[in-house]
Design a protein around this motif. Structure first.
Motif, mmCIF file in Angstrom:
data_model
loop_
_atom_site.group_PDB
_atom_site.id
_atom_site.type_symbol
_atom_site.label_atom_id
_atom_site.label_comp_id
_atom_site.label_asym_id
_atom_site.label_seq_id
_atom_site.Cartn_x
_atom_site.Cartn_y
_atom_site.Cartn_z
ATOM 1 N N THR A 83 43.125 39.151 32.201
ATOM 2 C CA THR A 83 42.912 39.788 33.504
ATOM 3 C C THR A 83 44.252 40.089 34.162
ATOM 4 O O THR A 83 44.457 41.184 34.694
ATOM 5 C CB THR A 83 42.044 38.897 34.404
ATOM 6 O OG1 THR A 83 40.776 38.697 33.776
ATOM 7 C CG2 THR A 83 41.849 39.508 35.777
ATOM 8 N N GLU A 84 45.182 39.128 34.104
ATOM 9 C CA GLU A 84 46.517 39.345 34.675
ATOM 10 C C GLU A 84 47.222 40.516 33.992
ATOM 11 O O GLU A 84 47.812 41.378 34.660
ATOM 12 C CB GLU A 84 47.377 38.086 34.510
ATOM 13 C CG GLU A 84 46.954 36.911 35.355
ATOM 14 C CD GLU A 84 47.718 35.640 34.999
ATOM 15 O OE1 GLU A 84 48.634 35.697 34.146
ATOM 16 O OE2 GLU A 84 47.379 34.594 35.560
ATOM 17 N N THR A 86 45.887 42.981 32.271
ATOM 18 C CA THR A 86 45.188 44.244 32.550
ATOM 19 C C THR A 86 45.520 44.741 33.947
ATOM 20 O O THR A 86 45.749 45.941 34.150
ATOM 21 C CB THR A 86 43.669 44.062 32.378
ATOM 22 O OG1 THR A 86 43.403 43.635 31.037
ATOM 23 C CG2 THR A 86 42.924 45.353 32.659
ATOM 24 N N ASN A 87 45.566 43.840 34.909
ATOM 25 C CA ASN A 87 45.947 44.231 36.272
ATOM 26 C C ASN A 87 47.366 44.780 36.309
ATOM 27 O O ASN A 87 47.639 45.765 37.004
ATOM 28 C CB ASN A 87 45.800 43.055 37.233
ATOM 29 C CG ASN A 87 44.362 42.742 37.546
ATOM 30 O OD1 ASN A 87 43.474 43.569 37.353
ATOM 31 N ND2 ASN A 87 44.106 41.541 38.012
ATOM 32 N N LEU A 90 47.221 48.278 34.828
ATOM 33 C CA LEU A 90 46.640 49.237 35.771
ATOM 34 C C LEU A 90 47.603 49.529 36.918
ATOM 35 O O LEU A 90 47.702 50.669 37.369
ATOM 36 C CB LEU A 90 45.304 48.718 36.298
ATOM 37 C CG LEU A 90 44.183 48.652 35.257
ATOM 38 C CD1 LEU A 90 42.950 47.992 35.856
ATOM 39 C CD2 LEU A 90 43.862 50.020 34.708
ATOM 40 N N ALA A 91 48.327 48.514 37.366
ATOM 41 C CA ALA A 91 49.315 48.731 38.428
ATOM 42 C C ALA A 91 50.418 49.665 37.943
ATOM 43 O O ALA A 91 50.918 50.491 38.713
ATOM 44 C CB ALA A 91 49.894 47.404 38.891
#
Length: 100
Positions: A83-84, A86-87, A90-91
């Motif tokens: 999740t980290e 992927t975030n 995306l950022a």
């Protein structure tokens, strides 16, 4: 007549897709996944070895419980890590704000 090579290659994708930061973030995701996969395979081999050397059903059950607990712990931690990553990816895809 000149044309934009990026537009020819992948029309419709934002230019940020091709940024070095985005590519690095994708690489981080892939490397993390492969590391996790290797760790899980290592746990599988370790557990198979332990199962083959069990002397009674109580020991067998203990090995199975430890395997399941380790799997739950590793998958939970990995979900958070992915999740980290992927975030972060995306950022890296976000376009900078436009000043009016």
């Amino acid at each position: 007549m000149t044309t934009n090579k990026k537009a020819q290659t992948m029309p419709g994708l934002p230019a940020a897709w091709f940024s070095m930061d985005a590519v690095e973030k994708l690489g981080d995701i892939g490397a993390e996944f492969m590391g996790f996969l290797a760790a899980r395979i290592q746990e599988d081999v370790k557990t198979q070895h332990a199962l083959l050397h069990c002397k009674d059903p109580v020991e067998l059950r203990k090995v199975q419980e430890e395997f399941l607990q380790t799997a739950v712990d590793q998958y939970s931690a990995q979900a958070g890590r992915m999740t980290e990553l992927t975030n972060a990816f995306l950022a890296s895809m976000m376009l900078p704000p436009v000043d009016d």
